[in-house]
Scaffold this active site. Sequence first.
Site, PDB file in Angstrom:
ATOM      1  N   HIS A  30       0.842  -1.203   0.000  1.00  0.00           N
ATOM      2  CA  HIS A  30       0.000   0.000   0.000  1.00  0.00           C
ATOM      3  C   HIS A  30       0.872   1.245   0.000  1.00  0.00           C
ATOM      4  O   HIS A  30       2.101   1.160   0.046  1.00  0.00           O
ATOM      5  CB  HIS A  30      -0.990  -0.009   1.162  1.00  0.00           C
ATOM      6  CG  HIS A  30      -0.391   0.073   2.535  1.00  0.00           C
ATOM      7  ND1 HIS A  30       0.395  -0.914   3.077  1.00  0.00           N
ATOM      8  CD2 HIS A  30      -0.468   1.031   3.500  1.00  0.00           C
ATOM      9  CE1 HIS A  30       0.757  -0.577   4.310  1.00  0.00           C
ATOM     10  NE2 HIS A  30       0.256   0.597   4.578  1.00  0.00           N
ATOM     11  N   ASP A  54       6.004   4.154   4.978  1.00  0.00           N
ATOM     12  CA  ASP A  54       6.789   3.115   5.660  1.00  0.00           C
ATOM     13  C   ASP A  54       6.709   1.774   4.928  1.00  0.00           C
ATOM     14  O   ASP A  54       7.290   0.780   5.380  1.00  0.00           O
ATOM     15  CB  ASP A  54       6.380   2.983   7.144  1.00  0.00           C
ATOM     16  CG  ASP A  54       4.918   2.614   7.339  1.00  0.00           C
ATOM     17  OD1 ASP A  54       4.062   3.146   6.609  1.00  0.00           O
ATOM     18  OD2 ASP A  54       4.638   1.794   8.234  1.00  0.00           O
ATOM     19  N   HIS A  55       6.038   1.755   3.765  1.00  0.00           N
ATOM     20  CA  HIS A  55       5.952   0.538   2.941  1.00  0.00           C
ATOM     21  C   HIS A  55       6.430   0.761   1.502  1.00  0.00           C
ATOM     22  O   HIS A  55       6.499  -0.188   0.734  1.00  0.00           O
ATOM     23  CB  HIS A  55       4.522  -0.011   2.931  1.00  0.00           C
ATOM     24  CG  HIS A  55       4.056  -0.358   4.317  1.00  0.00           C
ATOM     25  ND1 HIS A  55       4.080  -1.642   4.813  1.00  0.00           N
ATOM     26  CD2 HIS A  55       3.636   0.433   5.341  1.00  0.00           C
ATOM     27  CE1 HIS A  55       3.679  -1.633   6.077  1.00  0.00           C
ATOM     28  NE2 HIS A  55       3.395  -0.378   6.420  1.00  0.00           N
ATOM     29  N   ASP A  80      -0.379  -4.020   6.154  1.00  0.00           N
ATOM     30  CA  ASP A  80      -0.980  -3.463   7.359  1.00  0.00           C
ATOM     31  C   ASP A  80      -2.453  -3.845   7.495  1.00  0.00           C
ATOM     32  O   ASP A  80      -3.215  -3.157   8.173  1.00  0.00           O
ATOM     33  CB  ASP A  80      -0.859  -1.931   7.365  1.00  0.00           C
ATOM     34  CG  ASP A  80       0.552  -1.467   7.706  1.00  0.00           C
ATOM     35  OD1 ASP A  80       1.436  -2.317   7.933  1.00  0.00           O
ATOM     36  OD2 ASP A  80       0.768  -0.235   7.733  1.00  0.00           O
ATOM     37  N   HIS A 113       1.394   3.884   2.041  1.00  0.00           N
ATOM     38  CA  HIS A 113       2.036   4.571   3.170  1.00  0.00           C
ATOM     39  C   HIS A 113       3.566   4.472   3.027  1.00  0.00           C
ATOM     40  O   HIS A 113       4.099   3.441   2.644  1.00  0.00           O
ATOM     41  CB  HIS A 113       1.571   3.977   4.502  1.00  0.00           C
ATOM     42  CG  HIS A 113       0.138   4.285   4.801  1.00  0.00           C
ATOM     43  ND1 HIS A 113      -0.641   3.516   5.626  1.00  0.00           N
ATOM     44  CD2 HIS A 113      -0.663   5.302   4.363  1.00  0.00           C
ATOM     45  CE1 HIS A 113      -1.861   4.041   5.697  1.00  0.00           C
ATOM     46  NE2 HIS A 113      -1.898   5.120   4.943  1.00  0.00           N
TER      47      HIS A 113
HETATM   48 FE    FE Z   1       2.668   0.558   8.122  1.00  0.00          FE
HETATM   49 ZN    ZN Z   2       0.104   1.544   6.543  1.00  0.00          ZN
END
Ligand code: FE
Ligand code: ZN
Length: 262
Positions: free
Chosen positions: A60, A64-65, A135, A62
Site C-alpha cells: 500500500h 513506511d511501505h 498493514d 504509506h
Molecule cells: Fe505501516
Molecule cells: Zn500503513
Amino acid sequence: MPTTPAPKVIPVPQLSDNYAYLVVNESTGDAIAIDPAEAGPLLEAAEQAGASINTIFNTHHHLDHCGANEELGNATGAPVQASAIEGDKIPGLAVALEPGQMVDVNGFTAKVLRLPGHTDGHVGYLFGKDLFSGDVLFVAGCGRIFEGTPAEMYESLNATIGALSDDTRVWCGHEYTVKNLEFAATLEPANAAIAARLARAREQRAAGQPTIPSTIGEEKAFNPFLRVTSPELIATLVAKDPAQATDPVSVFAAVRKLKDNF
Ligand code: FE
Ligand code: ZN
C-alpha cells in the site's frame, strides 16, 4: 497444489518496527523486495543471501511501505509493482497490478489479493502458502481503518484472508505482536492460545527475534479480529456496553475502536 516452488522468505527489519521482505527463488538467486522503507538493509540482506533484487512490490501507499522504492530501484534496476488503485500515490510505479490478478515473477505465480480497509487500494501477495499481508493482518491484530469502513476491513480479514488454508504463513508489515496479544487478553482472559502466544512472543522479543511468521490457523485461535463470534469476547464487550450490537461487523468495529485507544 502450487505449481511453483516455495520461496525462501527473509524478513528485513526497517525503521522502528516495520518489516520488509525478500522473497527469494533459491535456484536462481532472484529476489523480490516487498515494502521497502530503507534500501540499505535490504541490499545488505540480499548480498548476505547471495541474492539480487530484481522486482519491488508494495502492499500500500504509506511511506513506511514504499518510501525507499526509488532509492532501491535506482540501486538495482528493479521495477516497482503495486496496486493499480493506488498507482498515483506509489513512488516510481512501473507496473500497475489489478487486485485479483495473478502475477508471474521470478518463477513464482503470486495472487494479488484486494484487501481494503487500512487503505482503499491495499493488496496482499499470496505465494502458495506465504501471505504478505502488509498493514491489514498483523500477528494477533489488524491495521487501523484509515480509508475504508469496518465492514470492508472485516471482509478483508474474515472473508478474503479467512478463506486461506490454515497452514498459510502470515508475514505482516509491523512487529506489534506483544501489544496486540496484551490487548487480546483483555477481551478473552480465559483464552489459553492468547496467553501461550503472549508468553512466547515476549521471549522472542527479549531474545531480539521477530515474532513472524504466524499461520492463518494460529490467527484464528488468538487474533480478536478473526474471533468476533467468540462468546467470551462478545460477553466482554456487552459487559462494557449493554447496548453493544452482537452481529459480526458491529463486534469487529467495537474491537477496532477499543484497540485504537489501547
Ligand atoms: Fe505501516
Ligand atoms: Zn500503513
